[in-house]
Design an enzyme around this catalytic site. Structure first.
Site, PDB file in Angstrom:
ATOM      1  CG  ASN A  96      -1.510   1.358   1.518  1.00 57.11           C
ATOM      2  OD1 ASN A  96      -2.418   1.827   0.833  1.00 57.11           O
ATOM      3  ND2 ASN A  96      -0.976   2.020   2.545  1.00 57.11           N
ATOM      4  CE1 TYR A 161       0.735   8.420  -7.373  1.00 54.06           C
ATOM      5  CE2 TYR A 161      -0.874   8.717  -9.147  1.00 54.06           C
ATOM      6  CZ  TYR A 161      -0.556   8.269  -7.868  1.00 54.06           C
ATOM      7  OH  TYR A 161      -1.516   7.655  -7.103  1.00 54.06           O
ATOM      8  CB  SER A 164       5.416   5.143 -10.063  1.00 56.29           C
ATOM      9  OG  SER A 164       4.256   5.858  -9.645  1.00 56.29           O
TER      10      SER A 164
END
Length: 273
Positions: A96, A161, A164
């Site tokens: 997470n 982002y 990724s």
């Protein structure tokens, strides 16, 4: 019976490892599993905050906490070694931990790019790297990787982002196919913005941070709802968990009306420029 009866029935030992467990979605997972009597192995880079949450997780059968920077290979190895000394069984791994950030490609520094990849992608990789062999040996397990709708909706100003999270999706899909025959399930979660603190460590443009926080404030979905939906769908064998409603809408438009999505992104770019 609880709403997680499928997961509880599938894994009677009920042992889970969660990264980024001191806040947001990670904490929501921990609290929900604790309420269902799971043994929890919780990690976070902010160990002080994690320790403060102990009293709120008193339903857990066992509770172990670890200070972990998921981007640090040696730190991850030490954490897994410590867990192995306590148990030979891990039923659920929730990768997470992650950060959010944004800036135009030409302005986003290379060290921030590398930081994003190390935390959001390599952090997930290390979790899979360590626990997949463990689950293969025990012939069971579930891995939940937290991705993002940014993995398929590659909006401007979010290149690092987006990359990724697209990587998290690709890794998850590969593992889903490789491990299915070994009684190991893999889910990837691809949400849009919901109420959480993902931008707390952002180092890019304040304009992009403000944009993201505005989206989160307008969301009607919180971390508790996300955790319940994710755990329930993962227990039912769903691979890509697309939630909330906005994420499902975005997924539909990206698949069937990519031209409209491109137009929307150009409008977004004009506002951010």
């Amino acid at each position: 019976m609880t709403l997680l009866k499928k997961l509880n029935k599938k894994y009677p030992n009920k042992k889970a490892f969660i990264t980024g467990a001191a806040s947001g979605l990670g904490y929501a997972f921990a609290r929900l599993l604790a309420d269902n009597g799971w043994s929890l192995y919780l990690s976070d880079i902010n160990i002080a905050s994690l320790e403060e949450l102990r009293a709120t997780l008193d339903g857990a059968k066992e509770l172990h906490t670890f200070e972990l920077d998921v981007s640090n290979k040696l730190s991850y190895e030490r954490t897994v070694e410590a867990i192995r000394k306590n148990t030979s069984q891990i039923d659920l791994v929730v990768n997470n931990a992650g950060i959010g950030d944004g800036e135009f490609f030409q302005d986003y520094k290379s060290d921030l790019w590398e930081r994003m990849i190390r935390i959001n992608l390599m952090g997930v990789y290390y979790g899979c790297h360590h626990f997949v062999p463990w689950m293969i040996k025990q012939s069971s397990g579930t891995i939940i990787n937290i991705g993002s709708a940014a993995g398929f909706m590659n909006a401007p100003g979010m290149s690092a982002y987006n990359v990724s999270k697209a990587g998290v999706y690709a890794l998850s899909e590969t593992l889903y196919h490789e491990l299915k025959s070994k009684n190991i399930h893999v889910s990837v979660v691809t949400p849009t913005f919901f109420k959480t603190n993902i931008m707390s460590q952002a180092k890019g443009s304040q304009g992009f941070v403000n944009f993201a926080e505005k989206q989160m404030n307008h969301s009607t979905t919180n971390a508790d709802e996300m955790a319940m939906v994710v755990l329930s769908k993962a227990a039912s064998g769903v691979f890509q968990i697309v939630h909330p409603k906005e994420a499902r809408r975005n997924y539909f438009f990206k698949k069937w009306f990519p031209g409209l999505v491109a137009k929307k992104f150009q409008e977004m770019l004009a506002k951010l420029s």
